[in-house]
Design a protein around this motif. Sequence first.
Motif, short mmCIF file in Angstrom:
data_model
loop_
_atom_site.label_atom_id
_atom_site.label_comp_id
_atom_site.label_asym_id
_atom_site.label_seq_id
_atom_site.Cartn_x
_atom_site.Cartn_y
_atom_site.Cartn_z
N UNK A 1 0.83 -1.21 0.00
CA UNK A 1 0.00 0.00 0.00
C UNK A 1 0.86 1.26 0.00
N UNK A 2 1.95 1.25 0.77
CA UNK A 2 2.84 2.41 0.81
C UNK A 2 3.52 2.63 -0.54
N UNK A 3 3.98 1.54 -1.17
CA UNK A 3 4.62 1.67 -2.48
C UNK A 3 3.64 2.26 -3.49
N UNK A 4 2.40 1.77 -3.49
CA UNK A 4 1.40 2.31 -4.42
C UNK A 4 1.10 3.77 -4.16
N UNK A 5 0.93 4.13 -2.88
CA UNK A 5 0.63 5.52 -2.55
C UNK A 5 1.81 6.43 -2.89
N UNK A 6 3.04 5.96 -2.65
CA UNK A 6 4.22 6.77 -2.94
C UNK A 6 4.38 6.99 -4.44
N UNK A 7 4.19 5.95 -5.23
CA UNK A 7 4.31 6.10 -6.68
C UNK A 7 3.23 7.02 -7.23
N UNK A 8 2.01 6.87 -6.69
CA UNK A 8 0.91 7.72 -7.16
C UNK A 8 1.17 9.19 -6.80
N UNK A 9 1.67 9.42 -5.58
CA UNK A 9 1.94 10.79 -5.17
C UNK A 9 3.08 11.41 -5.98
N UNK A 10 4.12 10.62 -6.24
CA UNK A 10 5.25 11.13 -7.03
C UNK A 10 4.82 11.44 -8.45
N UNK A 11 4.03 10.55 -9.04
CA UNK A 11 3.54 10.79 -10.40
C UNK A 11 2.66 12.04 -10.44
#
Length: 341
Positions: A12-22
Amino acid sequence: MTLPPRSLYAPALVGAALASTAASLARVPALWSLAGLVVILPLIGLVARWSPVRSGSLAAALGIVAAGLWPAPLVRDDGASWLEAFGAAAFWALPGLAAAAVGAHLRRNASRTRRAVRDAQRDQQLELARDLHDFVAHDVSAMVVQAQAARFVAGTDPQQAVRALERIEAAGLSALASLDRTVHALREAGGGPAPAPAPGLTELEWLVGRFEGRTVALEADQEVLAGLSREADTAAYRVAVEALTNVRRHAPGADTVRVTVRRSRQPDRIELAVTNSPPPATPRTSFSRRRSAGDGGGTGLAGLRERVEAAGGTFAAGPTGAATGGWRVSAVFPARATSPG
């Protein structure tokens, strides 16, 4: 099969981090990126607390990078320099680092707690093992000795065989009582009632009285017996039990056994000593010695030394100096301080 929630923290953290960075790189309104930060920071703490170290470290690093990059659209719109952009990213990465530090701290505390529980359980297991060795082994060795005696006299003196059987019965009941104390200790560990207190030197006369078949001398002053703390009193009794057990196993047929409790030559010290004379060198004695050499686990005296030292005393065991092999076991304990008047 449903996965436990803890296994979902890192993904979940990896998904949220990638979405926020994008979103930050695509110039999505900063308010949305800030909303994502509210989700990312708790996930960083949860990952640092619960996730495996390798995958958790990678996920937490991505989360910290995402937290630092969320204000990128604002920095670009203001025309800030690269130095200012880097400073803003470092500033907003600090909450992510703080969340990771909190999670790591909780993880470390939990690890210490588990280690302390394991150590306590191991200590309790060792304590129970010592109880079984100190008391049950003593009674079982008495049963073996009396059974051997009954076998030898059954044909010539049935009355003596009956007495030996009575002593075997008494030793068996004592062994059952020791096992019962062990079971109560296990129940206490599981939240049950407290076990009966361990025996002390007040039962020394009873212990020596059961040690039949040879001359046993007991010299103990009641005033001296009362001068030991509860811990030292229990440890001293265990020393006496182990020493008498070793006499049965390693010196069968010894003519005399002397048990003394007296003031030590050292000030404010009380000494318990068990001394036996050398056993007669007979084929039966040699056979018993060969058997006992392989029967013991080799931990009795070492366990006694630890127990005596834990009670603040000193322990010693060795030959008496007689050429034929007498033996002496002694333990010296500090006397309990008594209040004046």
